[in-house]
Design an enzyme around this catalytic site. Sequence first.
Site, PDB file in Angstrom:
ATOM      1  N   SER A  13       0.724  -1.177  -0.134  1.00 44.36           N
ATOM      2  CA  SER A  13       0.126   0.067   0.078  1.00 44.36           C
ATOM      3  C   SER A  13       0.656   1.044   0.134  1.00 44.36           C
ATOM      4  O   SER A  13       0.498   2.230  -0.702  1.00 44.36           O
ATOM      5  CB  SER A  13      -0.958  -0.008   1.083  1.00 44.36           C
ATOM      6  OG  SER A  13      -0.257   0.144   2.407  1.00 44.36           O
ATOM      7  N   ARG A  64      23.218 -13.054   3.349  1.00 45.99           N
ATOM      8  CA  ARG A  64      22.446 -11.663   3.411  1.00 45.99           C
ATOM      9  C   ARG A  64      23.162 -10.677   2.276  1.00 45.99           C
ATOM     10  O   ARG A  64      22.766 -10.111   1.548  1.00 45.99           O
ATOM     11  CB  ARG A  64      22.385 -11.366   4.748  1.00 45.99           C
ATOM     12  CG  ARG A  64      21.691  -9.680   4.771  1.00 45.99           C
ATOM     13  CD  ARG A  64      21.575  -9.143   6.167  1.00 45.99           C
ATOM     14  NE  ARG A  64      20.823 -10.094   6.991  1.00 45.99           N
ATOM     15  CZ  ARG A  64      19.615 -10.016   7.060  1.00 45.99           C
ATOM     16  NH1 ARG A  64      18.837  -9.510   6.602  1.00 45.99           N
ATOM     17  NH2 ARG A  64      19.313 -11.133   8.203  1.00 45.99           N
ATOM     18  N   ARG A  90      13.247  -7.365   5.790  1.00 41.36           N
ATOM     19  CA  ARG A  90      14.585  -7.903   5.912  1.00 41.36           C
ATOM     20  C   ARG A  90      15.551  -6.997   6.403  1.00 41.36           C
ATOM     21  O   ARG A  90      15.151  -5.685   5.889  1.00 41.36           O
ATOM     22  CB  ARG A  90      15.288  -8.689   4.883  1.00 41.36           C
ATOM     23  CG  ARG A  90      14.619 -10.213   4.477  1.00 41.36           C
ATOM     24  CD  ARG A  90      14.931 -10.628   3.201  1.00 41.36           C
ATOM     25  NE  ARG A  90      16.321 -10.768   3.235  1.00 41.36           N
ATOM     26  CZ  ARG A  90      17.142 -11.948   3.703  1.00 41.36           C
ATOM     27  NH1 ARG A  90      16.587 -12.832   4.510  1.00 41.36           N
ATOM     28  NH2 ARG A  90      18.437 -11.968   3.624  1.00 41.36           N
ATOM     29  N   HIS A 108       7.785   3.564   9.101  1.00 41.20           N
ATOM     30  CA  HIS A 108       7.843   2.720  10.212  1.00 41.20           C
ATOM     31  C   HIS A 108       6.395   3.332  10.649  1.00 41.20           C
ATOM     32  O   HIS A 108       6.295   4.336  11.141  1.00 41.20           O
ATOM     33  CB  HIS A 108       8.877   2.766  11.147  1.00 41.20           C
ATOM     34  CG  HIS A 108       8.501   1.826  12.443  1.00 41.20           C
ATOM     35  ND1 HIS A 108       8.904   0.397  12.217  1.00 41.20           N
ATOM     36  CD2 HIS A 108       8.196   2.209  13.556  1.00 41.20           C
ATOM     37  CE1 HIS A 108       8.467  -0.133  13.639  1.00 41.20           C
ATOM     38  NE2 HIS A 108       8.316   1.003  14.289  1.00 41.20           N
ATOM     39  N   ASP A 144      15.330   0.505  12.486  1.00 43.97           N
ATOM     40  CA  ASP A 144      14.439   1.577  12.708  1.00 43.97           C
ATOM     41  C   ASP A 144      15.111   2.401  13.613  1.00 43.97           C
ATOM     42  O   ASP A 144      14.562   3.254  14.168  1.00 43.97           O
ATOM     43  CB  ASP A 144      13.294   0.958  13.526  1.00 43.97           C
ATOM     44  CG  ASP A 144      12.469  -0.170  12.671  1.00 43.97           C
ATOM     45  OD1 ASP A 144      12.549   0.074  11.402  1.00 43.97           O
ATOM     46  OD2 ASP A 144      11.618  -0.982  13.413  1.00 43.97           O
ATOM     47  N   ALA A 172      -1.834   7.921   7.542  1.00 38.96           N
ATOM     48  CA  ALA A 172      -0.862   8.942   7.816  1.00 38.96           C
ATOM     49  C   ALA A 172       0.642   8.415   7.083  1.00 38.96           C
ATOM     50  O   ALA A 172       1.147   9.493   6.431  1.00 38.96           O
ATOM     51  CB  ALA A 172      -0.395   8.964   9.326  1.00 38.96           C
ATOM     52  N   GLU A 173       1.088   7.045   7.046  1.00 45.01           N
ATOM     53  CA  GLU A 173       1.964   6.653   6.179  1.00 45.01           C
ATOM     54  C   GLU A 173       1.759   7.063   4.754  1.00 45.01           C
ATOM     55  O   GLU A 173       2.843   7.806   4.097  1.00 45.01           O
ATOM     56  CB  GLU A 173       1.981   5.302   6.260  1.00 45.01           C
ATOM     57  CG  GLU A 173       2.330   4.727   7.682  1.00 45.01           C
ATOM     58  CD  GLU A 173       2.420   3.276   7.670  1.00 45.01           C
ATOM     59  OE1 GLU A 173       2.858   2.555   6.763  1.00 45.01           O
ATOM     60  OE2 GLU A 173       2.204   2.414   8.718  1.00 45.01           O
TER      61      GLU A 173
END
Length: 203
Positions: A13, A64, A90, A108, A144, A172-173
Site C-alpha cells: 500500500s 544476506r 529484511r 515505520h 528502525d 498517515a504513512e
Amino acid sequence: MKKVGVLVSGRGSNLQALLAAAREDRLGGEVSVVLSNVADAPALDKARAAGVPAVVCDHRGHAREEHDRAMLGVLRDHGVDLVCLAGYMRLLSAPFLSALPHRVVNIHPSLLPAFPGMDAQRQAWEHGVKVSGATVHLVEEALDAGPIVMQEAVAVRPDDTPDTLAARILEAEHRIYPRAVRLLLGGRWRLEGRRFVSEAEPA
Ligand code: GRF
C-alpha cells in the site's frame, strides 16, 4: 528525472501511495523499479499495473550480503537516486548501506524511537500511549534507528483496537511517505549529527 527504487515484501500500500504521487507529479521523481524478496508479494502486481519493472530477488538460499549485492546490481542498472523500503521485511547489510550513503529510507508505523520492530501499532496500543503515528527515517544498520525525516502523529482513541489504530496510522504513512521522498530527492536538506534538517519550505 530523479529515480526511485522501492523494496517490498508484501501488500504494497505504501508502494501504491508512492506510485500515485509519481503519477500526479507529487513525488519529485519516478518509481523506476520495484524489487521484492517474495515472489508472490501483492506489491509486485501493483508495480506491474503501473507499468513499473517488478523484479523478484529471492533471498532463500543466499547469504544476506550476496542477496543484497544482487539487489544493488538491479538498483544500479536502473540508476536509482533513492531506495525506499516499503514493507521490506529484511535487514540490509552494511555493504549495501555504504554503497548508498543516506540514500535508503524507510517508513515505520510508530513515532520512533518508540516501538521499533514488528507489530509497532499493537505495541503502542498495548502500552497504552495516547498518541502514536508514522515515521519516515534514513536507514542505518540498526533496526528502525536512523535520522528522522518526517513524522505524523495519530491520536489513539479509547475505543481503538490494534487494527483500527493501524488503519489510521497507515493513512498517515501514505500521506508522509511521498512528501518525505520529495523532500529527500529535492536535496535541500542536511544532517547535523543524527538530526535531519530540512532547508526547503515546509511541504
Ligand atoms: C507498513 O505499515 C510500513 O510502515 C511497515 O510495513 C507495512 C507495509 O505495508 N514498514 P504496505 O506493504 O506498504 O501496505
